[in-house]
Design a protein around this motif. Structure first.
Motif, PDB file in Angstrom:
ATOM      1  N   ARG A   1      -7.456 -19.055  -4.648  1.00 45.53           N
ATOM      2  CA  ARG A   1      -8.325 -18.311  -3.724  1.00 45.53           C
ATOM      3  C   ARG A   1      -8.602 -16.908  -4.267  1.00 45.53           C
ATOM      4  N   PHE A   2      -7.585 -16.278  -4.812  1.00 44.68           N
ATOM      5  CA  PHE A   2      -7.763 -14.938  -5.359  1.00 44.68           C
ATOM      6  C   PHE A   2      -8.769 -14.947  -6.513  1.00 44.68           C
ATOM      7  N   LEU A   3      -8.599 -15.834  -7.459  1.00 51.49           N
ATOM      8  CA  LEU A   3      -9.536 -15.912  -8.580  1.00 51.49           C
ATOM      9  C   LEU A   3     -10.955 -16.191  -8.101  1.00 51.49           C
ATOM     10  N   SER A   4     -11.079 -17.052  -7.114  1.00 52.25           N
ATOM     11  CA  SER A   4     -12.413 -17.402  -6.595  1.00 52.25           C
ATOM     12  C   SER A   4     -13.089 -16.228  -5.905  1.00 52.25           C
ATOM     13  N   SER A   5     -12.297 -15.252  -5.460  1.00 54.56           N
ATOM     14  CA  SER A   5     -12.859 -14.105  -4.750  1.00 54.56           C
ATOM     15  C   SER A   5     -13.390 -13.029  -5.691  1.00 54.56           C
ATOM     16  N   LEU A   6     -13.057 -13.114  -6.983  1.00 57.71           N
ATOM     17  CA  LEU A   6     -13.401 -12.054  -7.919  1.00 57.71           C
ATOM     18  C   LEU A   6     -14.811 -12.218  -8.469  1.00 57.71           C
ATOM     19  N   THR A   7     -15.399 -11.110  -8.854  1.00 61.48           N
ATOM     20  CA  THR A   7     -16.669 -11.147  -9.580  1.00 61.48           C
ATOM     21  C   THR A   7     -16.404 -11.573 -11.025  1.00 61.48           C
ATOM     22  N   LEU A   8     -17.464 -11.940 -11.743  1.00 60.78           N
ATOM     23  CA  LEU A   8     -17.303 -12.341 -13.140  1.00 60.78           C
ATOM     24  C   LEU A   8     -16.678 -11.216 -13.959  1.00 60.78           C
TER      25      LEU A   8
ATOM     26  N   GLN B   1      -7.933 -12.528 -15.900  1.00 62.25           N
ATOM     27  CA  GLN B   1      -7.349 -13.816 -16.280  1.00 62.25           C
ATOM     28  C   GLN B   1      -7.121 -13.893 -17.787  1.00 62.25           C
ATOM     29  N   PHE B   2      -5.900 -14.310 -18.165  1.00 61.51           N
ATOM     30  CA  PHE B   2      -5.486 -14.398 -19.557  1.00 61.51           C
ATOM     31  C   PHE B   2      -4.837 -15.753 -19.804  1.00 61.51           C
ATOM     32  N   ALA B   3      -4.684 -16.117 -21.072  1.00 55.51           N
ATOM     33  CA  ALA B   3      -3.997 -17.357 -21.421  1.00 55.51           C
ATOM     34  C   ALA B   3      -2.543 -17.298 -20.970  1.00 55.51           C
ATOM     35  N   VAL B   4      -1.956 -18.456 -20.741  1.00 55.52           N
ATOM     36  CA  VAL B   4      -0.587 -18.489 -20.232  1.00 55.52           C
ATOM     37  C   VAL B   4       0.404 -17.929 -21.239  1.00 55.52           C
ATOM     38  N   ASP B   5       0.071 -17.959 -22.519  1.00 57.55           N
ATOM     39  CA  ASP B   5       0.969 -17.409 -23.543  1.00 57.55           C
ATOM     40  C   ASP B   5       0.435 -16.105 -24.124  1.00 57.55           C
ATOM     41  N   ASP B   6      -0.416 -15.421 -23.387  1.00 56.10           N
ATOM     42  CA  ASP B   6      -1.010 -14.172 -23.863  1.00 56.10           C
ATOM     43  C   ASP B   6       0.026 -13.051 -23.864  1.00 56.10           C
ATOM     44  N   PRO B   7      -0.046 -12.142 -24.840  1.00 57.69           N
ATOM     45  CA  PRO B   7       0.859 -10.975 -24.831  1.00 57.69           C
ATOM     46  C   PRO B   7       0.715 -10.098 -23.593  1.00 57.69           C
ATOM     47  N   GLU B   8      -0.336 -10.300 -22.798  1.00 60.94           N
ATOM     48  CA  GLU B   8      -0.516  -9.514 -21.585  1.00 60.94           C
ATOM     49  C   GLU B   8       0.715  -9.562 -20.688  1.00 60.94           C
ATOM     50  N   TRP B   9       1.457 -10.671 -20.702  1.00 66.08           N
ATOM     51  CA  TRP B   9       2.695 -10.735 -19.926  1.00 66.08           C
ATOM     52  C   TRP B   9       3.571  -9.512 -20.189  1.00 66.08           C
ATOM     53  N   ARG B  10       3.657  -9.106 -21.446  1.00 70.98           N
ATOM     54  CA  ARG B  10       4.596  -8.064 -21.850  1.00 70.98           C
ATOM     55  C   ARG B  10       3.998  -6.663 -21.753  1.00 70.98           C
ATOM     56  N   ARG B  11       2.737  -6.564 -21.361  1.00 64.10           N
ATOM     57  CA  ARG B  11       2.090  -5.263 -21.219  1.00 64.10           C
ATOM     58  C   ARG B  11       2.244  -4.769 -19.789  1.00 64.10           C
ATOM     59  N   TRP B  12       3.383  -4.195 -19.494  1.00 65.04           N
ATOM     60  CA  TRP B  12       3.612  -3.599 -18.180  1.00 65.04           C
ATOM     61  C   TRP B  12       4.486  -2.364 -18.367  1.00 65.04           C
ATOM     62  N   SER B  13       4.416  -1.476 -17.408  1.00 65.65           N
ATOM     63  CA  SER B  13       5.201  -0.245 -17.487  1.00 65.65           C
ATOM     64  C   SER B  13       5.227   0.416 -16.123  1.00 65.65           C
ATOM     65  N   ASN B  14       6.340   1.118 -15.858  1.00 62.23           N
ATOM     66  CA  ASN B  14       6.384   1.898 -14.621  1.00 62.23           C
ATOM     67  C   ASN B  14       5.861   3.311 -14.814  1.00 62.23           C
ATOM     68  N   VAL B  15       5.310   3.617 -15.989  1.00 60.68           N
ATOM     69  CA  VAL B  15       4.731   4.937 -16.229  1.00 60.68           C
ATOM     70  C   VAL B  15       3.567   5.172 -15.267  1.00 60.68           C
ATOM     71  N   ASP B  16       3.406   6.421 -14.868  1.00 57.76           N
ATOM     72  CA  ASP B  16       2.365   6.784 -13.910  1.00 57.76           C
ATOM     73  C   ASP B  16       0.986   6.332 -14.373  1.00 57.76           C
TER      74      ASP B  16
ATOM     75  N   THR C   1      -4.250 -21.048 -15.752  1.00 55.24           N
ATOM     76  CA  THR C   1      -5.011 -21.526 -14.591  1.00 55.24           C
ATOM     77  C   THR C   1      -4.041 -22.071 -13.563  1.00 55.24           C
ATOM     78  N   PRO C   2      -4.092 -21.589 -12.324  1.00 55.79           N
ATOM     79  CA  PRO C   2      -3.154 -22.070 -11.310  1.00 55.79           C
ATOM     80  C   PRO C   2      -3.137 -23.595 -11.225  1.00 55.79           C
ATOM     81  N   SER C   3      -1.947 -24.192 -11.279  1.00 55.79           N
ATOM     82  CA  SER C   3      -1.803 -25.640 -11.356  1.00 55.79           C
ATOM     83  C   SER C   3      -0.433 -26.054 -10.846  1.00 55.79           C
ATOM     84  N   THR C   4      -0.349 -27.219 -10.246  1.00 58.18           N
ATOM     85  CA  THR C   4       0.940 -27.761  -9.807  1.00 58.18           C
ATOM     86  C   THR C   4       1.640 -28.524 -10.923  1.00 58.18           C
ATOM     87  N   THR C   5       0.986 -28.696 -12.066  1.00 53.97           N
ATOM     88  CA  THR C   5       1.591 -29.450 -13.171  1.00 53.97           C
ATOM     89  C   THR C   5       1.641 -28.677 -14.487  1.00 53.97           C
ATOM     90  N   GLN C   6       0.677 -27.782 -14.726  1.00 49.74           N
ATOM     91  CA  GLN C   6       0.600 -27.050 -15.986  1.00 49.74           C
ATOM     92  C   GLN C   6       1.156 -25.628 -15.813  1.00 49.74           C
TER      93      GLN C   6
END
Length: 404
Positions: A86-93, A100-115, A185-190
């Motif tokens: 539902r969230f993805l469907s609500s977004l503009t292109l 949205q990123f690949a499931v094995d994208d380095p984006e997972w590791r790009r986070w920080s509590n920096v301001d 992609t949100p999935s109950t199997t993948q």
């Protein structure tokens, strides 16, 4: 990574803040050279960490294999899948391209509590969402977290609004400066997952079938108890603080001696914040095997405060793993034992690693001695050691079985 180790960004960035009444004013921003250098330094530090292949937090002897098999838990993840869809469907292109990123994208590791303002986040923030998108984003959290996890997350966001008021800085702080991304992609199997990234609140949530991994999770805040402004009375992480102190006090003198790394706390002690995915950390402190049955139960209750941010049925699955490795679990402490003491503690097992740390003030430096840790500023981390942060171990097993 600790928050900005200088006086708050407000002093380095010229900001005409939004009025507290909620009416937006024009915001004019100009960085000085020193602040731009800090922004670059944070980016370079993260790029250096990402350049290292992921191995996960491990002991000096290496990773313990075979801890995280793909298996059925009997707990449906369909509500989480539906909420993310539902969230993805609500977004503009344009928003989808950022979110949205690949499931094995380095984006997972790009986070920080920096301001915000020093760290540039991906995804779409609550601030820029429409009301419908905002509801959809929060729907992901409601489907994934327990009532406790939702309440803690909301309270943390409120602390950032308080920092905005204290520092008159709407660039760095705000209860709506939290960014959502979807991996896969949100999935109950993948395999797929979602992330929320913002100052003092980061949740990484991986899903494979009916298994979930909710780590790394960073939760913190400043001020821990709000006494002024819009959210006066707001409190964060007080039970995690007070229950740990009670647990430590209840240890015998010999057990306390084994648990204590230092009786004085002079600085920030947390080890596993952003860019520390591959940290090597030995066990330290007192082993749960040396505790009484009642003490072991109290330690499990303390772990449950953190694991319990996960939705209740999935938290029960995780706690079963924690109990299975209780004898190998260690509890370590830095600091004092009085009602006002500042301290750090760590709970380290093969399947969960928890840190709690009283930090030096950053956003509340006008109110506290900047040279000393304070109970007003708390950081916590929860990780899955031995290679399964972000569900990495589960994902590797899945990809080995199902070549893509």
């Amino acid at each position: 990574m600790s928050s900005l180790p200088i006086r708050c960004l407000r002093q380095a960035v010229l900001v005409l803040a939004f009025p507290c009444a909620g009416v937006r004013a024009q915001t004019r921003i100009a960085y000085d050279t020193a602040t731009l250098s800090l922004k670059r330094d944070f980016a370079e530090r993260q790029l250096a960490a990402l350049a290292q292949p992921y191995t996960g937090v491990q002991l000096p002897s290496g990773r313990v294999p075979g801890l995280f098999p793909i298996r059925a838990t009997g707990v449906s993840t369909k509500p989480i899948v539906d909420a993310a869809t539902r969230f993805l469907s609500s977004l503009t292109l344009t928003q989808v391209l950022r979110t949205q990123f690949a499931v094995d994208d380095p984006e997972w590791r790009r986070w920080s509590n920096v301001d915000n303002g020093l760290y540039v986040r991906q995804g779409v923030s609550l601030r820029e969402m429409t009301p419908a998108q905002h509801r959809a984003a929060m729907g992901i959290m409601q489907a994934s977290l327990s009532a406790r996890g939702l309440a803690t997350s909301a309270a943390i966001m409120k602390t950032d609004q308080t920092l905005r008021e204290i520092n008159r800085d709407s660039l760095s702080y705000g209860e709506d400066l939290y960014f959502f991304t979807i991996m896969g992609t949100p999935s109950t199997t993948q395999p797929w997952g979602w992330q929320i990234d913002g100052h003092h609140l980061i949740i990484n949530f991986f899903v494979l079938g009916d298994q979930v991994v909710m780590t790394p999770v960073f939760m913190g805040g400043e001020p821990a108890i709000t006494t002024t402004g819009k959210y006066a009375g707001n409190r964060i992480l007080q039970e995690e603080q007070d229950r740990a102190l009670a647990f430590y006090r209840a240890l015998s003198p010999a057990q306390r001696d084994r648990a204590t790394l230092s009786r004085e706390k002079r600085s920030n002690d947390i080890q596993l914040q952003a860019d520390k995915d591959n940290a090597v950390l030995p066990y330290a402190g007192v082993a749960a095997a040396a505790l009484s049955t009642a003490q072991q139960a109290a330690l499990l209750d303390l772990v449950g405060l953190f694991v319990g941010n996960l939705r209740d049925d999935q938290a029960r699955v995780k706690m079963a793993d924690v109990r299975a490795h209780l004898a190998e679990t260690h509890f370590a402490w830095v600091g004092g034992t009085s009602d006002t003491s500042v301290f750090y503690y760590r709970i380290h097992s093969p399947v969960v690693l928890i840190e709690f740390d009283h930090q030096r003030p950053v956003g509340t430096r006008p109110l506290h001695d900047p040279s000393k840790p304070t109970r007003a500023h708390i950081h916590t981390m929860v990780r899955t050691p031995n290679g399964n942060d972000y569900g990495k171990d589960l994902l590797a097993q899945h990809l080995q079985r199902h070549k893509h």
